[in-house]
Write an enzyme that holds these catalytic residues in place. Structure first.
Site, PDB file in Angstrom:
ATOM      1  CG  MET A  32      -1.904  -1.200   1.140  1.00  0.00           C
ATOM      2  SD  MET A  32      -3.422  -0.967   2.081  1.00  0.00           S
ATOM      3  CE  MET A  32      -2.769  -0.800   3.725  1.00  0.00           C
ATOM      4  CG  HIS A  36       8.803  -0.038   5.770  1.00  0.00           C
ATOM      5  ND1 HIS A  36       9.107  -1.381   5.762  1.00  0.00           N
ATOM      6  CD2 HIS A  36       7.482   0.040   6.044  1.00  0.00           C
ATOM      7  CE1 HIS A  36       8.033  -2.079   6.040  1.00  0.00           C
ATOM      8  NE2 HIS A  36       7.016  -1.250   6.207  1.00  0.00           N
ATOM      9  CG  HIS A  39       7.100  -2.224   1.874  1.00  0.00           C
ATOM     10  ND1 HIS A  39       6.972  -1.076   2.617  1.00  0.00           N
ATOM     11  CD2 HIS A  39       5.913  -2.858   1.957  1.00  0.00           C
ATOM     12  CE1 HIS A  39       5.750  -1.013   3.113  1.00  0.00           C
ATOM     13  NE2 HIS A  39       5.090  -2.076   2.743  1.00  0.00           N
ATOM     14  CD  GLU A 150       8.204 -15.411   8.548  1.00  0.00           C
ATOM     15  OE1 GLU A 150       8.921 -15.005   9.485  1.00  0.00           O
ATOM     16  OE2 GLU A 150       8.283 -16.554   8.065  1.00  0.00           O
ATOM     17  CG  ASP A 152       1.156  -7.269   8.036  1.00  0.00           C
ATOM     18  OD1 ASP A 152       0.621  -6.693   8.986  1.00  0.00           O
ATOM     19  OD2 ASP A 152       1.899  -6.685   7.225  1.00  0.00           O
ATOM     20  CB  ILE A 178      12.894  -5.701   7.869  1.00  0.00           C
ATOM     21  CG1 ILE A 178      13.013  -6.703   6.715  1.00  0.00           C
ATOM     22  CG2 ILE A 178      14.140  -4.831   7.955  1.00  0.00           C
ATOM     23  CD1 ILE A 178      14.190  -7.662   6.783  1.00  0.00           C
TER      24      ILE A 178
HETATM   25  O1  PAF Z   1       0.084  -5.666   3.715  1.00  0.00           O
HETATM   26  C1  PAF Z   1      -0.383  -4.776   2.978  1.00  0.00           C
HETATM   27  O2  PAF Z   1       0.249  -3.749   2.712  1.00  0.00           O
HETATM   28  C2  PAF Z   1      -1.774  -4.952   2.382  1.00  0.00           C
HETATM   29  O3  PAF Z   1      -2.628  -5.594   3.279  1.00  0.00           O
HETATM   30  C3  PAF Z   1      -1.766  -5.659   1.032  1.00  0.00           C
HETATM   31  C4  PAF Z   1      -1.254  -7.083   1.130  1.00  0.00           C
HETATM   32  C5  PAF Z   1      -0.910  -4.880   0.040  1.00  0.00           C
HETATM   33  C6  PAF Z   1      -3.185  -5.729   0.458  1.00  0.00           C
HETATM   34  O4  PAF Z   1      -3.734  -4.462   0.296  1.00  0.00           O
END
Ligand code: PAF
Length: 282
Positions: A32, A36, A39, A150, A152, A178
């Site tokens: 989204m 950082h 990602h 991980e 989430d 991380i």
């Molecule tokens: O983890 C996230 O940033 C969001 O839940 C995702 C997987 C991009 C879905 O919108």
């Protein structure tokens, strides 16, 4: 090199067609935005594993159960594109709302069971929104592989189950959380913490590490949980939504780690909801 930014689904499909015809693997990192290092570690994993890499940025309204939270979610597309330059990805897909949810959109993906607990119990409809948008992103991008953090953990397990149940042939990879140097799990929401709250935030991870060590030493779970919640509240957390140990695979509640398990927590600090989880293993 700056990646081409694609905003239309038909352009995305035209872009991936030759890759698919050539039998190339396509790794997708759904995000989204507000990228950082967490990602970027997923992008690195995708680059190492796949012939082509697409990063997606879409702040998905369907997964927000609070309009204010959606409004306040950081949007930093320009900086995000710049951070991705060094990875030479093949495309940055940034669909607008109608590309994802055209007029009359009326479908929803619901994964039962796994979504009823932890964050799902506190954010009604959140995981329907996640499962729906991730299913669409897998199909839109023709992903052979997808990379999730991980951090989430519940989301990761739900996405795996969704892809399996719907026969979507995307391999879902879970990548390690991380952390900042002080242990705080990296999250786009950390940008919303005040300076003072940022100093307190790592306490969540510290308490979880302490609890995990005690659990592995054989201490009973309930008193550890109660004491940790009290200490977090004293430190300034306004509400601990959950601090639980659950089985990795089906997220069932455990009080001893008789199966591969994780300790998972969500807590509010100065108006920001933080989540974290760690493996309960020696
Ligand atoms: O983890 C996230 O940033 C969001 O839940 C995702 C997987 C991009 C879905 O919108």
């Amino acid at each position: 090199m700056p990646a081409p930014i694609l905003r239309q689904l038909d352009v995305l499909r035209d872009t991936t067609l030759p890759w698919r015809l050539a039998g190339e693997t396509i790794g997708v990192v759904p995000t989204m935005g507000a990228l950082h290092d967490g990602h970027l570690s997923l992008v690195e994993a995708a680059k190492a594993a796949c012939d082509r890499v697409i990063v997606t940025i879409f702040v998905n309204p369907m997964q927000f159960n609070n309009p204010e939270d959606l409004e306040n979610y950081p949007r930093t597309e320009h900086d995000d594109a710049r951070k991705l330059e060094r990875f030479n990805i093949d495309a940055l897909y940034v669909p607008d709302g109608p590309q994802m949810y055209p007029d009359g959109f009326s479908s929803k993906v619901t994964v039962t069971g796994l979504t009823d607990v932890l964050c799902g119990a506190h954010r009604p409809g959140h995981f329907d929104g996640v499962a729906t948008v991730v299913a669409k992103l897998f199909l839109q991008t023709s992903a052979s592989d997808a990379f999730f953090g991980e951090k989430d953990f519940q989301q990761l397990q739900i996405v795996r189950r969704m892809a399996r149940d719907l026969d979507i042939p995307t391999i879902v990879h879970g990548c390690p959380t991380i952390r900042e140097i002080d242990g705080l799990a990296m999250s786009s929401r950390n940008l919303l913490l005040s300076d003072r709250a940022r100093v307190t935030a790592p306490r969540l991870h510290e308490e979880m590490e302490t609890m995990t060590a005690a659990i592995l030493d054989g201490a009973p779970f309930a008193p550890l949980q109660e004491a940790a919640v009290k200490r977090l509240e004293l430190a300034g957390f306004t509400k601990v939504e959950y601090l639980e140990m659950r089985a990795n695979d089906d997220l069932s509640l455990l009080d001893t780690p008789t199966r591969p398990a994780r300790l998972l927590a969500a807590a509010w600090l100065a108006g920001v909801r933080l989540i974290d989880n760690i493996a309960v293993e020696a």
